[in-house]
Design a protein around this motif. Structure first.
Motif, PDB file in Angstrom:
ATOM      1  N   GLY A   1       0.888  -1.176   0.051  1.00 18.90           N
ATOM      2  CA  GLY A   1      -0.039  -0.124   0.047  1.00 18.90           C
ATOM      3  C   GLY A   1       1.009   1.334  -0.051  1.00 18.90           C
ATOM      4  O   GLY A   1       2.048   1.233  -0.187  1.00 18.90           O
ATOM      5  N   LEU A   2       0.209   2.347   0.323  1.00 16.82           N
ATOM      6  CA  LEU A   2       0.859   3.778   0.023  1.00 16.82           C
ATOM      7  C   LEU A   2       1.497   4.321   1.466  1.00 16.82           C
ATOM      8  O   LEU A   2       2.044   5.164   1.457  1.00 16.82           O
ATOM      9  CB  LEU A   2      -0.032   4.718  -0.463  1.00 16.82           C
ATOM     10  N   ASP A   3       1.061   3.378   2.398  1.00 16.38           N
ATOM     11  CA  ASP A   3       1.527   4.052   4.016  1.00 16.38           C
ATOM     12  C   ASP A   3       2.887   3.911   3.964  1.00 16.38           C
ATOM     13  O   ASP A   3       3.573   3.146   3.541  1.00 16.38           O
ATOM     14  CB  ASP A   3       0.825   2.986   4.800  1.00 16.38           C
ATOM     15  N   GLY A   4       3.537   4.971   4.623  1.00 11.11           N
ATOM     16  CA  GLY A   4       4.946   5.104   4.882  1.00 11.11           C
ATOM     17  C   GLY A   4       5.294   4.750   6.223  1.00 11.11           C
ATOM     18  O   GLY A   4       6.563   4.899   6.810  1.00 11.11           O
ATOM     19  N   HIS A   5       4.277   4.481   7.200  1.00 10.41           N
ATOM     20  CA  HIS A   5       4.813   4.261   8.379  1.00 10.41           C
ATOM     21  C   HIS A   5       5.285   2.849   8.545  1.00 10.41           C
ATOM     22  O   HIS A   5       4.678   1.828   8.707  1.00 10.41           O
ATOM     23  CB  HIS A   5       3.407   4.573   9.427  1.00 10.41           C
ATOM     24  N   ASP A   6       6.693   2.927   8.863  1.00  8.23           N
ATOM     25  CA  ASP A   6       7.419   1.747   8.750  1.00  8.23           C
ATOM     26  C   ASP A   6       7.958   1.465  10.327  1.00  8.23           C
ATOM     27  O   ASP A   6       8.868   0.380  10.128  1.00  8.23           O
ATOM     28  CB  ASP A   6       8.501   1.795   7.553  1.00  8.23           C
ATOM     29  N   ARG A   7       7.916   2.058  11.374  1.00 10.56           N
ATOM     30  CA  ARG A   7       8.322   1.921  12.538  1.00 10.56           C
ATOM     31  C   ARG A   7       8.136   0.485  13.117  1.00 10.56           C
ATOM     32  O   ARG A   7       8.948  -0.232  13.441  1.00 10.56           O
ATOM     33  CB  ARG A   7       7.849   2.750  13.504  1.00 10.56           C
TER      34      ARG A   7
ATOM     35  N   ILE B   1      -3.076  -1.727  12.185  1.00  6.33           N
ATOM     36  CA  ILE B   1      -4.164  -1.357  12.790  1.00  6.33           C
ATOM     37  C   ILE B   1      -5.453  -2.082  12.055  1.00  6.33           C
ATOM     38  O   ILE B   1      -5.634  -1.694  10.805  1.00  6.33           O
ATOM     39  CB  ILE B   1      -4.489   0.309  12.597  1.00  6.33           C
TER      40      ILE B   1
ATOM     41  N   LYS C   1      10.060  -2.211  10.806  1.00  9.04           N
ATOM     42  CA  LYS C   1      11.325  -2.326  11.060  1.00  9.04           C
ATOM     43  C   LYS C   1      11.755  -2.836  12.370  1.00  9.04           C
ATOM     44  O   LYS C   1      12.776  -3.559  12.473  1.00  9.04           O
ATOM     45  CB  LYS C   1      12.150  -0.684  11.049  1.00  9.04           C
ATOM     46  N   VAL C   2      10.759  -2.506  13.283  1.00  7.45           N
ATOM     47  CA  VAL C   2      11.132  -3.121  14.627  1.00  7.45           C
ATOM     48  C   VAL C   2      10.989  -4.615  14.451  1.00  7.45           C
ATOM     49  O   VAL C   2      11.951  -5.466  15.053  1.00  7.45           O
ATOM     50  CB  VAL C   2      10.203  -2.397  15.776  1.00  7.45           C
TER      51      VAL C   2
ATOM     52  N   GLY D   1      11.021  -3.058   1.987  1.00 10.11           N
ATOM     53  CA  GLY D   1      10.853  -1.318   1.807  1.00 10.11           C
ATOM     54  C   GLY D   1       9.525  -1.180   1.716  1.00 10.11           C
ATOM     55  O   GLY D   1       8.459  -2.107   1.748  1.00 10.11           O
ATOM     56  N   LEU D   2       9.339  -0.025   1.198  1.00  6.29           N
ATOM     57  CA  LEU D   2       7.702   0.494   1.058  1.00  6.29           C
ATOM     58  C   LEU D   2       7.105   0.336  -0.132  1.00  6.29           C
ATOM     59  O   LEU D   2       7.686   0.291  -1.118  1.00  6.29           O
ATOM     60  CB  LEU D   2       7.825   2.178   1.361  1.00  6.29           C
ATOM     61  N   ARG D   3       5.882   0.478  -0.110  1.00  5.71           N
ATOM     62  CA  ARG D   3       5.169   0.636  -1.256  1.00  5.71           C
ATOM     63  C   ARG D   3       5.075  -0.358  -2.208  1.00  5.71           C
ATOM     64  O   ARG D   3       5.455  -0.395  -3.332  1.00  5.71           O
ATOM     65  CB  ARG D   3       5.019   2.081  -2.009  1.00  5.71           C
TER      66      ARG D   3
ATOM     67  N   LEU E   1      -1.055  -0.332   8.256  1.00  3.66           N
ATOM     68  CA  LEU E   1      -1.766   0.674   9.233  1.00  3.66           C
ATOM     69  C   LEU E   1      -2.847   1.476   8.507  1.00  3.66           C
ATOM     70  O   LEU E   1      -3.282   2.420   9.472  1.00  3.66           O
ATOM     71  CB  LEU E   1      -0.497   1.263   9.948  1.00  3.66           C
ATOM     72  N   SER E   2      -3.089   1.539   7.418  1.00 10.24           N
ATOM     73  CA  SER E   2      -3.846   2.554   6.558  1.00 10.24           C
ATOM     74  C   SER E   2      -5.232   2.016   6.631  1.00 10.24           C
ATOM     75  O   SER E   2      -5.925   2.804   5.894  1.00 10.24           O
ATOM     76  CB  SER E   2      -3.122   2.831   5.318  1.00 10.24           C
TER      77      SER E   2
END
Lengths: 129, 532
Positions: free
Chosen positions: A13-19, A94, A22-23, A39-41, A64-65
């Protein structure tokens, strides 16, 4: 077991919340697993193709989105089409309680909501490998 | 319960007691005239106004947006009726990434994390019956900030408003996107050019609009410590100022329109110290590093949002208490505007009821607590002043390291801030697992909480927005839209300021996706090397 458990951690997806992703990637690595972080997206196609290439045992999707109902079915369908439905899919992020039964019906092994400990996720993966 | 841990949430050790000796003695003794000044005076440690909240309360600005422009418009009107004093737009992910609502990449995301805006028509609907000349609006968008700002300006103009009377803030902070939030489109250098284009355009046409909100919020939420939030945010600020100067802008003309945005986390005194240190450092950097001579340039003005990442899905009502403490820290730290999170935000976007309770939390602080009657009431506390001095020193140390790398963009390109943040966030998570850090309801005092009812946004929003776009493309003069997009491509290619062409494209009802795609062809897209 002849080799360490291999896990693909993916951010679709488009969300960048990667905390969180990564954890988790780091916690699984510290627990002795081999982790590939996309990695993202990533599109579902990219994720399944990476899973195939990397010969992983688990795919962890961090969402999360609120896009899980659009993304997860596409990933599950592509796994089947590529005959790798033995790869287990776990979802973290979420996700409202109401959406969990339908994700599980589609074959998702577990959904981890906010506040889940790293230890619990590591334990789940070890027990289901 | 484990042994108690006496460090701040950022891991900084705290002494049992602070006395004057902690502030130095003899030749190095703490000099309030130098370190603090009076409120409203350099270096503004105690606040940017002499009378602080007696003169004017902070703006109560609840970040809000979901589903269609019409639904969000109804929420705005409701919040304004309830005493909110400014608007703050939350856009959905397709909008943040420059995709139209009907793009394949937008599948499943339309209207979910914010409101869906693909064109001027959507922006007009968003502010229908809200007089933009009289209300200030903040828009949280960075990569396509120029396009959304242009839509806002044209929508206001269509209401009969004059640009010079408009006030508000557009986030525009692309550096924090690479560092933390990751909603970037183009590579850093062309993105920075677009940012400076908005500074230049704003200085000329919208003297009351903040053309950037340099944001620590997302850096903190990504797992940074209070010090990292402070240091990376202010160093981003330095980078923007340098780029503006290189464009030929006068510091005392454009810097007063730069604003800041910080997180208010759980650790009460550390947060208050962070806000005070931020003002002091910025005043010094502007005067000493950039030679700014106007007080308006020295003063750091900021918005605060309580920490979303501190909210728990477990026993969500406890979040009301966390938010109240965080909001109090922001006020004691001298914020100019404030968003308080709603109790259900670890689960979903807030309902009308929880959004109202969040607003009421600020109103209780403002009107009942008495903390607004005097400026910087905690100034002179040995503990608080020690924390403020330590954060200041730590921040300058980070500045030195980033300067040595050649500035923030080379630092980002080598993944420096991202690695620092990832390290801090992993350390914090480990501390939570070991119960060195306690989260009520998560690793201590767990209980079956009563579930709360949450807002649910379904797929019909995407269908509605896609239908609206189809209608727009049928109704508009397509030749005019295409010509405007060609002009934009030319401006991008030739190196002039792109804002005037963006405004013209917006007027012709070119969509957000069309404008962003036009620039992608010229600038390319950015892909980060993922750091774990």
């Amino acid at each position: 077991m002849s080799r360490p458990i291999r896990v693909l951690v993916a951010k679709p997806g488009l969300d960048g919340h990667d905390r969180g992703a990564k954890v988790i990637a780091r916690a699984l690595r510290d627990a002795g697993m081999e982790v590939i972080y996309t990695g993202l997206r990533q599109t579902p196609e990219m994720i399944v193709s990476a899973a195939l290439q990397e010969d992983v045992d688990f795919i962890g999707l961090s969402i999360l989105s609120g896009a899980h109902n659009a993304i997860v079915p596409r990933v599950m369908k592509l796994l089947k089409e590529n005959s790798i439905e033995d790869v287990k899919v776990i979802v973290g992020g979420i996700v409202p309680d109401a959406d969990i039964p339908s994700l599980k019906e589609q074959g998702v092994s577990a959904v981890f909501q906010p506040g889940t400990s790293m230890e619990e996720i590591v334990r789940f993966i070890r027990e289901h490998a | 319960m484990p042994d108690r841990d006496f460090t701040t949430i950022s891991g900084t050790p705290v002494n049992e007691l602070y006395t004057p000796a902690d502030l130095g003695n003899g030749a190095t003794a703490f000099d309030p005239a130098v370190e603090l000044g009076e409120p409203g005076c350099f270096p503004y440690t105690r606040g940017i106004h002499p009378d602080m909240y007696r003169g004017r309360l902070w703006t109560m600005r609840q970040f809000s947006g979901f589903a269609t422009p019409e639904e969000t418009n109804r929420r705005y009107r409701y919040l304004l009726e309830q005493g909110q004093t400014g608007l703050s737009v939350a856009f959905d992910l397709p909008t943040l990434m420059g995709y139209d609502a009907d793009h394949e990449m937008a599948a499943g995301e339309v209207g979910k994390c914010g409101v869906s805006i693909s064109s001027l028509a959507d922006m007009e609907a968003l502010f229908d019956s809200i007089p933009l000349e009289r209300i200030s609006t903040s828009m949280t968008i960075s990569s396509p900030a120029a396009m959304l700002w242009a839509m806002y300006l044209v929508a206001a103009e269509k209401q009969g408003a004059r640009w010079e009377n408009l006030s508000g803030t557009i986030q525009t902070d692309i550096l924090k996107e690479y560092i933390a939030q990751k909603e970037y489109i183009y590579p850093p250098r062309p993105s920075m050019r677009l940012v400076v284009d908005t500074f230049e355009f704003g200085a000329r046409h919208t003297p009351r609009f903040n053309t950037i909100s340099i944001s620590g919020y997302h850096i903190r939420e990504a797992g940074a410590t209070a010090l990292q939030e402070l240091a990376f945010t202010l160093r981003d600020g330095v980078e923007y100022v340098q780029w503006g100067i290189e464009r030929g802008l006068d510091v005392d003309e454009f810097v007063p329109r730069l604003s800041f945005f910080f997180d208010a986390h759980n650790d009460f005194f550390e947060e208050i110290a962070k806000f005070r240190a931020a003002r002091k450092i910025w005043a010094h950097v502007m005067r000493d590093r950039f030679g700014a001579s106007s007080e308006r340039t020295w003063k750091l003005r900021f918005h605060t949002q309580t920490a979303g990442c501190s909210l728990t899905a477990q026993q969500p009502r406890v979040n009301i208490v966390r938010t109240a403490i965080q909001a109090l820290a922001a006020v004691l730290g001298g914020t100019q505007s404030l968003h308080t999170n709603a109790l259900d935000e670890a689960l979903a976007l807030p309902t009308e009821e929880t959004a109202l309770l969040a607003l009421r939390t600020q109103q209780v602080i403002a009107y009942e607590s008495g903390v607004t009657d005097t400026a910087d009431p905690l100034g002179g506390s040995y503990f608080l002043e020690r924390l403020t001095l330590d954060l200041e020193k730590g921040c300058y140390d980070y500045f030195d390291r980033i300067d040595a790398m050649g500035g923030m963009i080379p630092a980002i390109e080598r993944g420096f801030p991202m690695r620092e943040i990832a390290e801090a966030s992993y350390r914090y998570q480990q501390a939570v697992e070991k119960k060195e850090k306690i989260i009520i309801g998560v690793n201590a005092f767990q209980a079956e909480g009563e579930p709360v009812e949450t807002l649910y946004i379904d797929h019909r929003v995407a269908e509605k927005q896609a239908g609206r776009l189809k209608q727009l493309r049928a109704d508009r003069n397509n030749q005019q839209a295409e010509k405007a997009l060609d002009d934009l491509a030319r401006a991008a290619d030739q190196g002039g300021n792109m804002m005037p062409s963006i405004v013209e494209a917006v007027r012709a009802y070119a969509t957000l996706g069309e404008m962003c795609d036009t620039l992608k062809k010229v600038f390319g897209v950015y892909q980060e090397a993922a750091v774990t």
